[in-house]
Design an enzyme around this catalytic site. Structure first.
Site, short mmCIF file in Angstrom:
data_model
loop_
_atom_site.label_atom_id
_atom_site.label_comp_id
_atom_site.label_asym_id
_atom_site.label_seq_id
_atom_site.Cartn_x
_atom_site.Cartn_y
_atom_site.Cartn_z
NE ARG A 46 -40.97 -33.77 9.21
CZ ARG A 46 -42.23 -33.76 8.74
NH1 ARG A 46 -43.19 -34.43 9.35
NH2 ARG A 46 -42.53 -33.07 7.65
CE1 TYR A 98 -25.48 -33.16 30.30
CE2 TYR A 98 -27.55 -33.15 29.09
CZ TYR A 98 -26.20 -32.85 29.16
OH TYR A 98 -25.59 -32.23 28.11
CG ASP A 175 -32.23 -39.99 31.69
OD1 ASP A 175 -31.57 -40.98 31.32
OD2 ASP A 175 -32.00 -38.83 31.30
CE LYS A 200 -23.94 -38.87 27.10
NZ LYS A 200 -25.05 -38.19 26.46
O1 P1T Z 1 -26.52 -35.42 24.91
P1 P1T Z 1 -27.87 -35.99 24.59
O2 P1T Z 1 -27.82 -37.21 23.73
O3 P1T Z 1 -28.85 -34.97 24.12
O4 P1T Z 1 -28.46 -36.59 25.98
C1 P1T Z 1 -28.82 -35.77 27.05
C2 P1T Z 1 -28.72 -36.56 28.34
C3 P1T Z 1 -29.88 -37.07 28.91
N1 P1T Z 1 -29.84 -37.78 30.05
C4 P1T Z 1 -28.68 -38.04 30.68
C5 P1T Z 1 -28.69 -38.82 31.96
C6 P1T Z 1 -27.47 -37.58 30.16
O5 P1T Z 1 -26.33 -37.85 30.81
C7 P1T Z 1 -27.48 -36.81 28.95
C8 P1T Z 1 -26.24 -36.26 28.35
N2 P1T Z 1 -25.15 -36.23 29.21
C9 P1T Z 1 -23.89 -35.78 28.89
C10 P1T Z 1 -23.55 -35.29 27.70
C11 P1T Z 1 -22.90 -35.87 29.99
O6 P1T Z 1 -21.68 -35.76 29.74
O7 P1T Z 1 -23.33 -36.06 31.12
#
Ligand code: P1T
Length: 392
Positions: A46, A98, A175, A200
């Site tokens: 961890r 988001y 972000d 992403k």
């Molecule tokens: O899904 P996750 O890895 O927890 O990430 C969250 C997140 C944070 N910041 C941005 C700009 C994001 O677009 C996302 C996740 N977004 C999607 C799943 C979506 O389809 O927009």
């Protein structure tokens, strides 16, 4: 080293015992100590894992950061930043983010006594006005999800730097998920912390969920690192391997994504069933000049409003074959999403409407398939929208 070289080599040396060129997946939960506290720098997985160390060093290099920490999801990475705060603190957040970020703030952190103001952060003066004595963080997405608006990172960094209202200087968080480090490095423009959903573009193949936090400041890093271990939302070694592998092609993928996205945006802008296209690369985009200045390209995301309101969107969604109807973005394959009923469903309708996240909004993550095939796919889909075609 330039970007594509860092993407392939940063943090990654041939494995010393065998010479394996690829960083191994250290699938272990613990490490044997020769004697009490006599170890090779690794005690418990961890806290540290060599596959994760390689990923974190590579991520830091891509964001021109001194430090990077990785997490089990983008939201876990966001939670790590929120762990910097205490009850009574305040956050100024961009009003187009988001839906899961909005939900994390409004439904989780608010219960712990943290307050939020959501403002149009594309106007730095609105950020300045929203700062209170208790403000500890200013949080931006740029380009934003799902409206692809831009915030001027340098202008907001100057607002934070010159602020006299907050009791403690707030940290600016950006972000950078939509741009990816290939197109933009917020720390170079004055941000204190960068956060990514590596699910992403960094991962790039829709086969892993992960997050990352990068920064230069030693004080911030010490606390963020402490919480990474103390809270424990760390990624597993196989996930770290997948992200490292994805990153190797980030530069070539982003070039292909944005070439296709520009073609798709230009095609949609001329289509009679399309009311409005949002793509920072189009001269019609309100922040096109800022995009040219702040980013090294315009990215792979395109949003548009279809004519006919929600009914128009309903008729179109699911008609395409290459653009799959799915949440998420940034993978090699093209995806289509209906933000109001999918990614941004947790934002109340009145707030969505006020921000322009309307029922007829469709978001495309343009993949790296053949450009002509993608446009043909959209054309075939739009031709199936009967109600709208009749109304033309
Ligand atoms: O899904 P996750 O890895 O927890 O990430 C969250 C997140 C944070 N910041 C941005 C700009 C994001 O677009 C996302 C996740 N977004 C999607 C799943 C979506 O389809 O927009």
């Amino acid at each position: 080293m330039k970007f594509s070289t860092k993407a392939i080599h940063a943090g990654q040396e041939p494995e010393p015992t065998t010479g394996a060129i690829m960083t191994p997946i250290f699938q272990t939960s613990t490490y044997v100590q020769e004697g009490l506290h006599k170890h090779k720098g690794y005690e418990y997985a961890r806290t540290q894992n060599p596959t994760r160390t390689a990923l974190e060093e590579c991520l830091a290099a891509l964001e021109n950061a001194k430090y990077a920490l990785s997490f089990g999801s983008g939201l876990a990475a966001e939670g790590n930043i929120m762990n910097l705060l205490s009850s009574g603190d305040h956050v100024v957040c961009g009003d187009d983010v988001y839906g899961g970020t909005y939900r994390l703030f409004e439904k989780v952190w608010k219960r712990y006594g943290i307050s939020f103001d959501f403002v149009d952060a594309s106007d730095a003066s609105k950020v300045a006005k929203a700062i209170k004595p208790e403000t500890r963080l200013v949080w931006l997405e740029t380009p934003t999800n799902p409206l692809l608006r831009l915030c001027d990172i340098k202008a907001v960094a100057d607002v934070v730097k010159n602020d006299k209202t907050a009791k403690i200087k707030p940290a600016l968080v950006v972000d950078n998920t939509f741009a990816s480090p290939y197109l933009q490095n917020p720390l170079d423009m004055g941000a204190d912390i960068v956060v990514h959903s590596v699910t992403k573009y960094l991962g790039g193949h829709s086969d892993v969920v992960g997050g990352a936090v990068m920064c230069n400041r030693d004080d911030l890093y010490e606390t963020l690192k402490y919480h990474q271990n103390a809270v424990g939302a760390v990624p597993g070694p196989f996930d770290c391997f997948l992200v490292l592998r994805g990153i190797k092609t980030l530069a070539v993928r982003m070039e292909a994504h944005q070439k296709n996205a520009m073609a798709v945006a230009q095609y949609l802008e001329k289509h009679p069933l399309v009311e409005k296209v949002m793509y920072p690369g189009l001269p019609s985009h309100p922040h096109h000049e800022l995009a040219k200045k702040q980013m090294r390209g315009f990215g792979g995301m395109v949003s548009f409003v279809i004519k006919g309101g929600e009914e128009g969107a309903r008729q179109f969604l699911g008609t395409t074959k290459l653009f799959s109807l799915a949440e998420s973005l940034g993978g090699v394959e093209s995806l289509m999403c209906h933000p109001v009923s999918m990614t941004h469903g947790s934002i109340p309708k009145e707030e969505r409407d006020a921000r322009g996240v309307v029922d007829a909004l469709i978001r495309l993550s343009v993949g790296i398939e053949d450009q002509d095939d993608l446009i043909k796919d959209l054309e075939t889909g739009l031709a199936k929208v009967k109600l709208l075609a009749e109304a033309k």
